[in-house]
Design an enzyme around this catalytic site. Sequence first.
Site, PDB file in Angstrom:
ATOM      1  N   GLU A 135       4.625  -4.866   7.300  1.00 30.01           N
ATOM      2  CA  GLU A 135       3.908  -3.748   7.923  1.00 30.01           C
ATOM      3  C   GLU A 135       4.409  -3.401   9.321  1.00 30.01           C
ATOM      4  OE1 GLU A 135       2.498  -6.088   6.108  1.00 30.01           O
ATOM      5  OE2 GLU A 135       0.905  -5.242   4.867  1.00 30.01           O
ATOM      6  N   GLU A 193      -0.849  -9.284  -0.365  1.00 31.27           N
ATOM      7  CA  GLU A 193      -2.282  -9.475  -0.067  1.00 31.27           C
ATOM      8  C   GLU A 193      -3.100  -9.552  -1.353  1.00 31.27           C
ATOM      9  OE1 GLU A 193      -1.995  -6.122   2.700  1.00 31.27           O
ATOM     10  OE2 GLU A 193      -2.891  -7.390   4.228  1.00 31.27           O
ATOM     11  N   ALA A 217       0.866  -1.172   0.000  1.00 28.21           N
ATOM     12  CA  ALA A 217       0.000   0.000   0.000  1.00 28.21           C
ATOM     13  C   ALA A 217       0.909   1.230   0.000  1.00 28.21           C
ATOM     14  CB  ALA A 217      -0.882  -0.030   1.236  1.00 28.21           C
ATOM     15  N   GLY A 277       0.460  -4.903   0.944  1.00 31.60           N
ATOM     16  CA  GLY A 277      -0.718  -4.965   0.077  1.00 31.60           C
ATOM     17  C   GLY A 277      -0.455  -5.718  -1.223  1.00 31.60           C
TER      18      GLY A 277
HETATM   19  N1  CAA Z   1       4.579   3.113  -0.945  1.00 30.86           N
HETATM   20  C1  CAA Z   1       4.982   4.253  -1.541  1.00 30.86           C
HETATM   21  N2  CAA Z   1       6.117   4.366  -2.254  1.00 30.86           N
HETATM   22  C2  CAA Z   1       6.892   3.274  -2.364  1.00 30.86           C
HETATM   23  C3  CAA Z   1       6.540   2.043  -1.768  1.00 30.86           C
HETATM   24  C4  CAA Z   1       5.311   1.983  -1.045  1.00 30.86           C
HETATM   25  N3  CAA Z   1       4.866   0.853  -0.473  1.00 30.86           N
HETATM   26  N4  CAA Z   1       7.508   1.145  -2.032  1.00 30.86           N
HETATM   27  C5  CAA Z   1       8.434   1.801  -2.780  1.00 30.86           C
HETATM   28  N5  CAA Z   1       8.052   3.085  -2.983  1.00 30.86           N
HETATM   29  C6  CAA Z   1       8.770   4.116  -3.722  1.00 30.86           C
HETATM   30  C7  CAA Z   1       9.971   4.615  -2.950  1.00 30.86           C
HETATM   31  O1  CAA Z   1       9.578   5.585  -1.996  1.00 30.86           O
HETATM   32  C8  CAA Z   1      10.815   5.176  -4.059  1.00 30.86           C
HETATM   33  O2  CAA Z   1      10.298   6.435  -4.425  1.00 30.86           O
HETATM   34  P1  CAA Z   1      11.324   7.676  -4.734  1.00 30.86           P
HETATM   35  O3  CAA Z   1      12.116   7.196  -5.926  1.00 30.86           O
HETATM   36  O4  CAA Z   1      10.382   8.786  -5.050  1.00 30.86           O
HETATM   37  O5  CAA Z   1      12.140   7.841  -3.517  1.00 30.86           O
HETATM   38  C9  CAA Z   1      10.548   4.218  -5.210  1.00 30.86           C
HETATM   39  O6  CAA Z   1       9.321   3.561  -4.892  1.00 30.86           O
HETATM   40  C10 CAA Z   1      11.625   3.170  -5.376  1.00 30.86           C
HETATM   41  O7  CAA Z   1      11.786   2.525  -4.129  1.00 30.86           O
HETATM   42  P2  CAA Z   1      13.225   2.366  -3.397  1.00 30.86           P
HETATM   43  O8  CAA Z   1      14.145   3.471  -3.798  1.00 30.86           O
HETATM   44  O9  CAA Z   1      12.952   2.181  -1.932  1.00 30.86           O
HETATM   45  O10 CAA Z   1      13.723   1.025  -4.075  1.00 30.86           O
HETATM   46  P3  CAA Z   1      14.719  -0.063  -3.439  1.00 30.86           P
HETATM   47  O11 CAA Z   1      15.055  -0.994  -4.540  1.00 30.86           O
HETATM   48  O12 CAA Z   1      15.820   0.590  -2.717  1.00 30.86           O
HETATM   49  O13 CAA Z   1      13.836  -0.846  -2.350  1.00 30.86           O
HETATM   50  C11 CAA Z   1      11.865  -1.949  -1.555  1.00 30.86           C
HETATM   51  C12 CAA Z   1      12.732  -1.596  -2.785  1.00 30.86           C
HETATM   52  C13 CAA Z   1      12.640  -2.930  -0.658  1.00 30.86           C
HETATM   53  C14 CAA Z   1      10.598  -2.626  -2.073  1.00 30.86           C
HETATM   54  C15 CAA Z   1      11.536  -0.665  -0.760  1.00 30.86           C
HETATM   55  O14 CAA Z   1      11.004   0.295  -1.669  1.00 30.86           O
HETATM   56  C16 CAA Z   1      10.521  -0.865   0.328  1.00 30.86           C
HETATM   57  O15 CAA Z   1      10.855  -1.362   1.385  1.00 30.86           O
HETATM   58  N6  CAA Z   1       9.274  -0.432   0.074  1.00 30.86           N
HETATM   59  C17 CAA Z   1       8.225  -0.488   1.086  1.00 30.86           C
HETATM   60  C18 CAA Z   1       7.693  -1.910   1.244  1.00 30.86           C
HETATM   61  C19 CAA Z   1       6.646  -1.982   2.314  1.00 30.86           C
HETATM   62  O16 CAA Z   1       6.890  -1.682   3.479  1.00 30.86           O
HETATM   63  N7  CAA Z   1       5.416  -2.381   1.939  1.00 30.86           N
HETATM   64  C20 CAA Z   1       4.310  -2.503   2.849  1.00 30.86           C
HETATM   65  C21 CAA Z   1       3.505  -1.242   2.856  1.00 30.86           C
HETATM   66  S1  CAA Z   1       2.320  -1.199   4.127  1.00 30.86           S
HETATM   67  C22 CAA Z   1       0.971  -2.056   3.539  1.00 30.86           C
HETATM   68  O17 CAA Z   1       0.998  -2.610   2.443  1.00 30.86           O
HETATM   69  C23 CAA Z   1      -0.212  -2.008   4.439  1.00 30.86           C
HETATM   70  C24 CAA Z   1      -1.349  -2.842   4.070  1.00 30.86           C
HETATM   71  O18 CAA Z   1      -1.371  -4.062   4.220  1.00 30.86           O
HETATM   72  C25 CAA Z   1      -2.568  -2.225   3.607  1.00 30.86           C
END
Ligand code: CAA
Length: 257
Positions: free
Chosen positions: A130, A110, A62, A107
């Site tokens: 999360e 999911e 998400a 998400g």
């Molecule tokens: N939401 C918003 N933006 C996201 C994102 C997310 N879940 N995942 C990645 N992005 C964005 C980053 O912010 C980045 O944007 P910018 O270039 O503008 O900075 C871009 O995508 C590229 O990401 P990274 O530079 O972080 O890429 P990476 O290769 O270094 O890392 C990754 C990849 C390990 C997937 C890392 O992006 C990450 O950890 N993302 C978050 C994953 C996460 O925590 N997901 C769970 C979300 S909570 C949820 O989903 C709740 C629910 O159940 C409803």
Amino acid sequence: MSSSVQIQKENRVAVLTIDRPKALNALNEEVLLELRSVISELENISVVILTGSGEKAFVAGADISQMSGMTPLQARAFSELGHSVIELIERSPYITIAAVNGFALGGGLELAMACDLIYASKNAKLGLPETNLGIIPGFGGTVNLVARIGFHRAMEMILTGKPISADEARTLGLILEVFEPQDLIPKVKEMANKLSKKGILSLLAARRLVRSAAAHSKEKAMLLERESFATLFSSGEPREGMNAFLEKREPHFSLPS
Ligand code: CAA
């Protein structure tokens, strides 16, 4: 208007691609609403493949930037929106296959778990991270991961938030097969094409029974199976399928209008 869900149709198979690569296809409200309307409006389709654009991510979760400013009421509405998408997929009038082509986190996992079948590329990473963000899974993860891999492994994945590799996910039964990245979509399309040639009513009846089996007593589940078995005979599918076998030809199932 820019679209964040691309649709490609070929015969009775549709490929839906979540297309927000700059945010690793993260699901914000707009993407979820678009996905919901696309899923509800698809017609004359037997199988849908869900994937993410680019080579890095299926869906990285998400949208964290959108969630970070939410009030409890907004968070509830966001979770309800996610649940409505998941439930639409689970009850869709076509079979769904997730082609996990990279990160499937939060998400993203999911969404994949809402699908009937999950295949992944070698580079995929799957997890529910999360708790690293001070939140919990909100699109069905606490329920569906347990159903897919059992209590203890689900508990570990959710509490640690640590993603697992595609090979580990296959060992756990979370995904079915692991393919080289370039082979994922062709292989999944091959499977989708085969399924799309079957009678859709029998596929959907079987899907409904398998999905609901755990929710019922054995007696009730067997009763539902008998009823569905009988009901199917009021459609043309059993006649076509079995006549084709007896006449040594391929069956031709039409889609109900
Ligand atoms: N939401 C918003 N933006 C996201 C994102 C997310 N879940 N995942 C990645 N992005 C964005 C980053 O912010 C980045 O944007 P910018 O270039 O503008 O900075 C871009 O995508 C590229 O990401 P990274 O530079 O972080 O890429 P990476 O290769 O270094 O890392 C990754 C990849 C390990 C997937 C890392 O992006 C990450 O950890 N993302 C978050 C994953 C996460 O925590 N997901 C769970 C979300 S909570 C949820 O989903 C709740 C629910 O159940 C409803």
